[in-house]
Every structure is written in structure tokens, then in C-alpha cells.
Design a protein around this motif. Structure first.
Motif, mmCIF file in Angstrom:
data_model
loop_
_atom_site.group_PDB
_atom_site.id
_atom_site.type_symbol
_atom_site.label_atom_id
_atom_site.label_comp_id
_atom_site.label_asym_id
_atom_site.label_seq_id
_atom_site.Cartn_x
_atom_site.Cartn_y
_atom_site.Cartn_z
ATOM 1 N N THR A 182 30.686 3.251 19.469
ATOM 2 C CA THR A 182 29.586 2.750 20.287
ATOM 3 C C THR A 182 29.756 3.274 21.702
ATOM 4 O O THR A 182 30.817 3.120 22.312
ATOM 5 C CB THR A 182 29.555 1.214 20.316
ATOM 6 N N LEU A 183 28.711 3.912 22.213
ATOM 7 C CA LEU A 183 28.727 4.422 23.575
ATOM 8 C C LEU A 183 28.425 3.278 24.541
ATOM 9 O O LEU A 183 27.368 2.647 24.454
ATOM 10 C CB LEU A 183 27.673 5.530 23.713
ATOM 11 N N VAL A 184 29.360 2.957 25.431
ATOM 12 C CA VAL A 184 29.189 1.883 26.424
ATOM 13 C C VAL A 184 29.513 2.448 27.806
ATOM 14 O O VAL A 184 30.117 3.515 27.936
ATOM 15 C CB VAL A 184 30.099 0.663 26.120
ATOM 16 N N THR A 185 29.112 1.715 28.845
ATOM 17 C CA THR A 185 29.364 2.180 30.207
ATOM 18 C C THR A 185 30.836 2.001 30.570
ATOM 19 O O THR A 185 31.513 1.094 30.072
ATOM 20 C CB THR A 185 28.475 1.421 31.199
ATOM 21 N N ASN A 186 31.301 2.891 31.447
ATOM 22 C CA ASN A 186 32.666 2.767 31.962
ATOM 23 C C ASN A 186 32.671 2.725 33.491
ATOM 24 O O ASN A 186 33.679 3.006 34.132
ATOM 25 C CB ASN A 186 33.522 3.943 31.460
ATOM 26 N N GLU A 187 31.509 2.384 34.076
ATOM 27 C CA GLU A 187 31.435 2.204 35.520
ATOM 28 C C GLU A 187 32.286 0.996 35.909
ATOM 29 O O GLU A 187 32.323 -0.003 35.194
ATOM 30 C CB GLU A 187 29.979 1.986 35.956
ATOM 31 N N ASN A 188 32.965 1.094 37.055
ATOM 32 C CA ASN A 188 33.877 0.029 37.512
ATOM 33 C C ASN A 188 34.954 -0.246 36.461
ATOM 34 O O ASN A 188 35.298 -1.405 36.197
ATOM 35 C CB ASN A 188 33.113 -1.260 37.827
ATOM 36 N N ALA A 189 35.424 0.834 35.834
ATOM 37 C CA ALA A 189 36.476 0.737 34.811
ATOM 38 C C ALA A 189 36.061 -0.113 33.621
ATOM 39 O O ALA A 189 36.901 -0.695 32.932
ATOM 40 C CB ALA A 189 37.766 0.211 35.423
ATOM 41 N N GLY A 190 34.747 -0.184 33.376
ATOM 42 C CA GLY A 190 34.252 -0.925 32.222
ATOM 43 C C GLY A 190 34.335 -2.428 32.359
ATOM 44 O O GLY A 190 34.368 -3.147 31.351
ATOM 45 N N ALA A 191 34.341 -2.931 33.601
ATOM 46 C CA ALA A 191 34.483 -4.380 33.812
ATOM 47 C C ALA A 191 33.301 -5.142 33.239
ATOM 48 O O ALA A 191 33.461 -6.252 32.720
ATOM 49 C CB ALA A 191 34.639 -4.670 35.305
ATOM 50 N N ASN A 192 32.096 -4.570 33.325
ATOM 51 C CA ASN A 192 30.889 -5.257 32.847
ATOM 52 C C ASN A 192 30.342 -4.634 31.567
ATOM 53 O O ASN A 192 29.178 -4.844 31.232
ATOM 54 C CB ASN A 192 29.819 -5.226 33.944
ATOM 55 N N ALA A 193 31.154 -3.844 30.878
ATOM 56 C CA ALA A 193 30.673 -3.137 29.691
ATOM 57 C C ALA A 193 30.354 -4.103 28.558
ATOM 58 O O ALA A 193 30.974 -5.165 28.415
ATOM 59 C CB ALA A 193 31.719 -2.127 29.227
ATOM 60 N N ALA A 194 29.355 -3.722 27.743
ATOM 61 C CA ALA A 194 28.966 -4.536 26.588
ATOM 62 C C ALA A 194 29.972 -4.357 25.453
ATOM 63 O O ALA A 194 30.782 -3.425 25.446
ATOM 64 C CB ALA A 194 27.566 -4.139 26.135
ATOM 65 N N GLU A 195 29.896 -5.250 24.487
ATOM 66 C CA GLU A 195 30.777 -5.183 23.325
ATOM 67 C C GLU A 195 30.313 -4.072 22.372
ATOM 68 O O GLU A 195 29.119 -3.776 22.294
ATOM 69 C CB GLU A 195 30.785 -6.524 22.585
ATOM 70 N N PRO A 196 31.243 -3.449 21.630
ATOM 71 C CA PRO A 196 30.818 -2.417 20.663
ATOM 72 C C PRO A 196 30.022 -3.024 19.515
ATOM 73 O O PRO A 196 30.240 -4.179 19.121
ATOM 74 C CB PRO A 196 32.144 -1.829 20.172
ATOM 75 N N LEU A 197 29.102 -2.243 18.972
ATOM 76 C CA LEU A 197 28.296 -2.675 17.833
ATOM 77 C C LEU A 197 29.116 -2.568 16.545
ATOM 78 O O LEU A 197 30.086 -1.805 16.481
ATOM 79 C CB LEU A 197 27.045 -1.810 17.724
ATOM 80 N N PRO A 198 28.743 -3.322 15.499
ATOM 81 C CA PRO A 198 29.469 -3.210 14.217
ATOM 82 C C PRO A 198 29.395 -1.783 13.693
ATOM 83 O O PRO A 198 28.331 -1.165 13.717
ATOM 84 C CB PRO A 198 28.718 -4.177 13.290
ATOM 85 N N PRO A 199 30.510 -1.209 13.233
ATOM 86 C CA PRO A 199 30.494 0.182 12.748
ATOM 87 C C PRO A 199 29.686 0.312 11.464
ATOM 88 O O PRO A 199 29.353 -0.683 10.803
ATOM 89 C CB PRO A 199 31.972 0.500 12.516
ATOM 90 N N ILE A 200 29.397 1.557 11.102
ATOM 91 C CA ILE A 200 28.592 1.841 9.912
ATOM 92 C C ILE A 200 29.387 1.508 8.648
ATOM 93 O O ILE A 200 30.518 1.949 8.485
ATOM 94 C CB ILE A 200 28.169 3.317 9.907
ATOM 95 N N ALA A 201 28.778 0.720 7.780
ATOM 96 C CA ALA A 201 29.409 0.376 6.497
ATOM 97 C C ALA A 201 28.890 1.328 5.428
ATOM 98 O O ALA A 201 27.690 1.458 5.223
ATOM 99 C CB ALA A 201 29.082 -1.063 6.120
ATOM 100 N N VAL A 202 29.817 2.005 4.754
ATOM 101 C CA VAL A 202 29.452 3.006 3.760
ATOM 102 C C VAL A 202 30.085 2.631 2.426
ATOM 103 O O VAL A 202 31.218 2.150 2.373
ATOM 104 C CB VAL A 202 29.927 4.409 4.202
#
Length: 666
Positions: A344-364
Motif C-alpha cells: 500500500t502506497l502511503v505518505t512519508n511526510e514528517n517521517a510518516g507520523a500522520n500516515a494512514a494504515e495499509p490496506l488488506p493485501p490481495i488474497a489469491v
């Protein structure tokens, strides 16, 4: 809403205290009210503009059973959306624009899922074309993560098939709305009402919600490029289908467009000669800019940080570079060399202090068939290939894992052999064929099924497949006999309306399916249409399932095949070898007409003596050899046989490690 309430409160207070408060206080209140209302207007404008942008996007995946016309339909949408400048460009692109790979055009099937975008009016439609074959179900599963709805394409004669059920089940479980397209409506035997009823029954069987079962139906002919809301009221173009997409498929639903809320699940990987490894993702929330500090997050892995390089969005058949993309858009990005599918691509501004949680990975879904790939050790190895060593083969297989999510590669006891697992035999043979064309030489083992142990019962279970065969009535007996020999269980049998074909439905162990297709085509004189899809794991059937009832003709010694040698050998069976071919001891040169293997001397030279014989003037013609494709060779292999694959040749032989030891040998 909170700002609006504050503004309203200020207005009420101003009105209430105007008579009792000083003029200065009243002016201050009016000023505060104006500022509050201004903030409300700005917030509303920003929110409405974001919603307006999202409302102009539709993300759809096209799913169907194999050969029901998905790619042809997508090609018609492309041609009628103004992608091509004129007829010359259409002719250059070819009949099947989306099937761009060599193997896709040769086999007539879609192998890789592809992204494109067309513009209809002021709305951008991101379209994902997916494979229809069950072996490539992993492509469908990862692509559905980027879509908000699906186009379910169904043949106007055949109706829903096994793979239709598989892909629709995946879409319904994700809560997606389906737009049903009854394709090939121009076929003489078309029965649209019957097909729509069958599709509705399928929705109900899969537990669809009331909203999902209230699906819209569009009738189309991808080949002619026409569509309509009724089968007898077709328009001259695909306009009704475009309109149905706009009305029936919901726009992306987003929670926020704030940069800190960025969430984009990577669903595909592509490689560029200049930009390197690039990820394709759908921006679920937030926004992303080129050059932004980002991180690749995964629930089970360490976060990987970096800075985004180039940022692209899809535009027609290509991509357009942009500086920013917001939620709802499908992007392609460069600059992160260690990106993987499921990150999951998330922000890393401010060392990722306010970054969102990763989404559930793809189930295959897990693989069901495995084969061994290793270094070619035959006496004729190393003459053609560019890539021969185990390290080269290993690196190529590992790089394939980056994109092929349904594939698994494992080490074996041997340092020069690897175990490759996939969804089916076709899934693995496409990989082998790709490597062969790239210049690899390989030694391929026979396909085997993957067993697993049931944790509750402790029993060993094996995969079973649901098989549907359409065949002329006179060949039904031979088909049923073959399936019974493979331990199949009859589920249904009947006559299909319209074309007079019989339909036979079986549950067959995957072990029994290995090598079955060529036997069925032989028994039905090439008229059988075979569809199969993974059903479930069931307790393993004891004993072996007979895969082949005839043995092989083996080369007696190393040498070059001669016409004289073939004249004597062809009486023993059907030959694979031609005069001039090089062979080695133990190499398979034909099919024996009886069970068991037989060594024949196909390199035998005619004795050049001065003796005369009564049969000197009699010449025997040489029967043309059987041409074996890669798929046919893999199907033919028995448990003690291997396949040698080179860029120009495919040779089968007995596995030297399984030859019976002679007396005195260790």
C-alpha cells in the motif's frame, strides 16, 4: 456541518442582541458571521469539487468465461471512443488491440490483465481487460481491487459457464455491482431470454444481495460494434453500452482527499527499459504528487520508504504524465524499485507520523499443480540457448513472481532444479513457452497435483475440478467412458437446445485431468469443447489414475535418424522423429501401439553391399511424424519421463535418474 451550525448560531445571536448590545458588538458579530459563512462556502466548494472530479470517473473490470468475447468487446469500445485518428491507425493496431502479446494472438486467449482508459463526454472510464481462462484467475483477483463495478460478458448461446461462476463470485463478495452484457447477439442460434434467466439464477446461487440481483442488461455484438437495451432494438454503435456504464456503475467512493490520508493498493507491476520497475495502483483515499516522500506499507512486512519519481494516469491505450492524482484515479508510478504487488502506497511526510494504515493485501487462491524446472542435462544441451545455468533460471523465476501473483517457486533437494506451482497446466506452460522464446534451455518434469492435509480430519486431500464438455451426441459414450476411467463423478447430462450438442458435466480429480484433453479430442474426432475450473479439495482417491494406455518408442542409441531406420520403426507405432533429427539413447521418438516401452533403432544404416535381394525394388513410404506442441508434450509426459525445452526444439526422454539399475551398478 459544524461550521454551518456555528454560522447559524452567530446569526441568531446577532438578531437577538441587536437591540440590547452596542453597535460595535453588532459589527463584530456580523464580521464573525461573514467569516464563518465564507469558511462554509470554501469547504463546501472544495468538497463539491472533489466529488465532482470523482463523479467523472468510472473504474470497471471486464470479466467473463473464456471465448465469450471480452477482448473483442473492449476493442469495439476503444475504436468508438476516438482513440484512433483514422482507419489507417486501426489497421496498424490489428483486429485485437488488447491481445498484444505474441502468445495471446497465437492461442486466441487473453493471458495478462491490461489497463486502458477511454473518455465518453466529460467522464473518464478506466477499463481493465481480464483473462477468461481458469488458469489465469489470479489476474482477475488482483484486478478487481482496482474496480468499482464489473461488466459481466456472457455468450448469447452458451450462457454462464464454469469460469463465469468463478469470476462473478469474486466480484459479488467484494460488494460490486455488475452490468450484464449478453454478447454475440448476432449469432443465428442466440437465445437472450434463456441466457438472462440463467444469469439471474447464477446470481441467486452465489448469494447476491437484492441490489446486485437487480442488474441491468445490455445486448451487444463486439464483432459488429453494436449494442442495445433490447435484443431486437440494436443501435448502430456501442452508445447504449457506454450509457449503461455511466448509469449503472457507481463512481469511486472516497473518504478523504487529504494528502496525509493517502492509500493506494498496488495491484500490478510493469517493467520499463528506462524507468525500471513500475507499480500500478488505484488511489483509494487521499492524493499523491510526483516527487513526494512515500512509503510502501504491508501488514506483514517492514515499511519501505522512498521518493516517488514519475507519476502517470492511463489515457487511451497509453499513459499521460501528471503532477498530482487524487482518490478514485488509477495511477502508474516509478522511482520505487522494491515495490511489490499487495503493498500500500502511503505518505512519508514528517517521517510518516500522520500516515494512514495499509490496506488488506490481495488474497489469491492457492495453486493446485506443480512442475519442476531445472538445468538441461541432455547430451544435446547447450547448443542453442543463451541462458543455461541454474542461477540464470532462478533469477528469471524470481522476477516472474513480482508480477505473477498466483505463481509459487520453491527450492528442491537438487541445487539445479526448482519447483514451480501454479493454477493449472496451462498457467505453467505459458511461463515455460515465454522462457523458451527468451532463449532459456530447460529440463521440465511432468505435472503433478498438490496435496494438502485437512487440519480437522487429518485426511490427505487432493484438488477436484468441475468439468463441462459439449460434444456431438454420437461421441458421448466415448467421452463418458474416458471420464469414468479418470475416477470422475457424473453431475449432469443433457441435450443443448439450438445446436443439438450434448452437455456432460463431471467432477474429476485434477490428477485425472492431466493429459485428458488430448484423449477427449481424439475420442470425439476434435469436436469436444472442454471447460474446467477448480471446484474444491476432497479426500484423496486411493490408487493411481491411469493417465496413458500406450507406451513410448525409445531411441536405441545416439545418432542421426535415417529414412531406413524409420521404415522399420514406424510399424511399431506413430513417430515423432523425422529423417535428419539428432537423437540420443532413451529419447522418446514415437508412441508405441501397445502398453509398455520399446527401444527401436531409428539410426539404422542401410548395408551398402554387393548382395541383391528379391525385395530390392520395393520401397516403403515414410509416414509423416506427429507435430507436438509444448502443451501436447507436457500432457504426454508420464511420471518417469522429462521434457527438454530449447529455443527451437522440444525433446522428450526417459528420466535417467529413474532408469532401472543393471547388475553391478550402484
Amino acid at each position: 456541518l459544524a461550521l454551518a451550525l456555528v454560522a447559524l448560531q452567530n446569526v441568531v445571536l446577532t438578531a437577538a442582541f441587536t437591540g440590547t448590545c452596542s453597535p460595535t458588538f453588532v459589527k463584530m458579530q456580523r464580521k464573525n458571521t461573514a467569516m464563518s459563512m465564507s469558511a462554509v462556502v470554501e469547504a463546501t466548494t472544495e468538497s463539491s469539487s472533489s466529488e465532482a472530479i470523482v463523479d467523472k470517473i468510472r473504474n470497471i473490470a471486464v470479466i467473463a468465461h473464456v471465448d465469450h468475447g471480452k477482448t473483442t468487446l473492449v476493442d469495439a469500445l476503444i475504436q468508438q471512443s476516438g482513440v484512433f485518428r483514422d482507419q489507417t491507425q486501426i489497421d496498424e493496431a490489428g483486429e485485437r488491440v488488447m491481445d498484444s502479446e505474441d502468445q495471446e494472438r497465437e492461442r486466441g486467449i487473453t493471458i495478462l490483465a491490461k489497463n486502458l482508459a477511454v473518455v465518453r463526454g466529460d467522464t473518464k472510464i478506466n477499463i481493465m481487460d481480464t483473462p477468461g481462462h481458469a488458469d489465469f484467475g489470479g489476474e482477475v483477483e488482483r484486478v478487481l481491487n482496482m474496480a468499482d463495478g464489473v461488466l459481466l460478458v456472457v455468450d448469447s448461446v452458451e450462457g454462464p459457464k464454469p469460469q463465469t461462476r468463478f469470476v462473478l463470485d469474486k466480484a459479488l463478495k467484494k460488494g460490486m455491482q455488475a452490468l450484464v452484457v449478453v454478447n454475440k447477439i448476432d449469432r443465428p442460434a442466440a437465445r437472450p431470454d434463456f441466457v438472462v434467466d440463467k444469469v439471474f439464477d447464477l446470481f441467486c446461487e452465489l448469494g447476491a444481495s437484492d441490489d446486485q440481483t437487480d442488474f441491468r442488461v445490455v445486448y451487444a455484438s463486439g464483432l459488429q460494434g453494436i449494442a442495445g437495451d433490447e435484443p431486437d432494438a440494436m443501435a448502430d454503435d456501442m452508445g447504449p453500452l457506454f450509457d449503461a456504464i455511466m448509469e449503472s456503475i457507481d463512481p469511486p467512493k472516497i473518504e478523504s482527499t487529504e494528502p496525509d490520508k493517502l492509500q493506494a493498493l498496488v495491484s500490478n507491476i510493469v517493467f520499463d527499459t528506462f524507468k525500471g520497475k513500475m507499480g500500478i495502483a488505484r488511489v483509494t483515499n487521499g492524493s499523491v504528487k510526483a516527487g513526494q516522500a512515500v512509503a510502501l506499507a504491508h501488514p506483514d512486512k517492514t515499511k519501505k520508504t522512498g521518493r516517488l519519481g514519475n507519476l502517470f494516469v492511463f489515457d487511451n491505450l497509453g499513459q499521460t504524465e501528471v503532477q498530482e492524482a487524487k482518490a478514485g484515479e488509477i495511477i502508474m508510478f516509478a522511482g520505487l524499485g522494491d515495490v511489490e504487488i499487495g503493498d500500500t502506497l502511503v505518505t512519508n511526510e514528517n517521517a510518516g507520523a500522520n500516515a494512514a494504515e495499509p490496506l488488506p493485501p490481495i488474497a489469491v487462491e492457492q495453486p493446485t499443480v506443480r512442475m519442476t524446472l531445472g538445468v538441461n542435462k541432455s547430451p544435446l544441451s547447450g547448443r542453442e540457448g543463451k541462458f543455461l545455468t541454474s542461477r540464470m533460471i532462478r533469477d528469471r523465476l524470481v522476477s516472474e513472481l513480482d508480477r505473477n501473483v498466483a505463481l509459487q517457486v520453491a527450492e528442491t533437494d537438487s541445487a539445479d532444479r526448482y519447483e514451480v506451482s501454479g493454477r493449472g497446466q496451462l498457467h505453467l506452460t505459458v511461463l515455460i513457452e515465454t522462457m523458451r522464446r527468451e532463449g532459456y534451455e530447460l529440463e521440465v518434469g511432468p505435472p503433478t497435483v498438490i496435496y494438502k492435509e485437512n487440519e480437522e480430519t487429518g485426511q490427505t486431500e487432493e484438488p477436484w475440478e468441475s468439468v463441462e464438455i459439449r460434444v456431438p451426441e454420437e461421441f458421448v459414450g466415448g467421452v463418458v467412458d474416458l471420464l469414468n476411467q479418470r475416477k470422475g463423478e457424473l453431475q449432469d447430462m443433457g441435450i443443448e437446445d439450438g445446436e443439438g450438442m450434448s452437455i456432460v458435466k463431471y467432477l474429476v480429480p485434477t490428477r485425472g485431468m492431466l493429459g485428458l484433453r488430448s484423449a477427449l479430442l481424439t475420442a470425439s474426432r476434435g469436436t469436444a469443447l472442454i471447460d474446467s475450473v477448480f471446484d474444491s479439495y476432497r479426500p484423496r482417491i486411493q490408487g493411481e489414475i491411469q493417465a496413458r494406455d500406450k507406451g513410448s518408442l525409445l531411441a536405441f542409441a545416439d545418432g542421426t535418424v535415417t529414412s531406413f531406420g524409420l521404415e522399420g520403426a514406424q510399424d511399431r507405432g506413430k513417430m515423432f522423429a523425422s529423417p535428419g533429427d539428432e537423437v540420443y539413447k532413451g529419447m522418446i521418438v514415437g508412441i508405441h501401439q501397445r502398453p509398455g516401452d520399446l527401444e527401436v533403432n531409428v539410426c539404422k544404416q542401410k548395408a551398402l553391399t554387393n548382395m541383391r535381394s528379391a525385395t530390392k525394388g520395393i520401397t516403403v513410404g515414410i509416414t509423416a511424424p506427429i507435430e507436438m506442441s509444448l502443451d501436447a508434450c507436457v500432457e504426454y509426459l508420464a511420471a518417469d519421463e522429462i521434457l527438454e525445452v530449447t529455443p527451437s526444439k522440444m525433446r522428450m526422454s526417459k528420466n535417467p535418474s529413474m532408469w532401472p539399475k543393471k547388475k553391478g551398478q550402484k
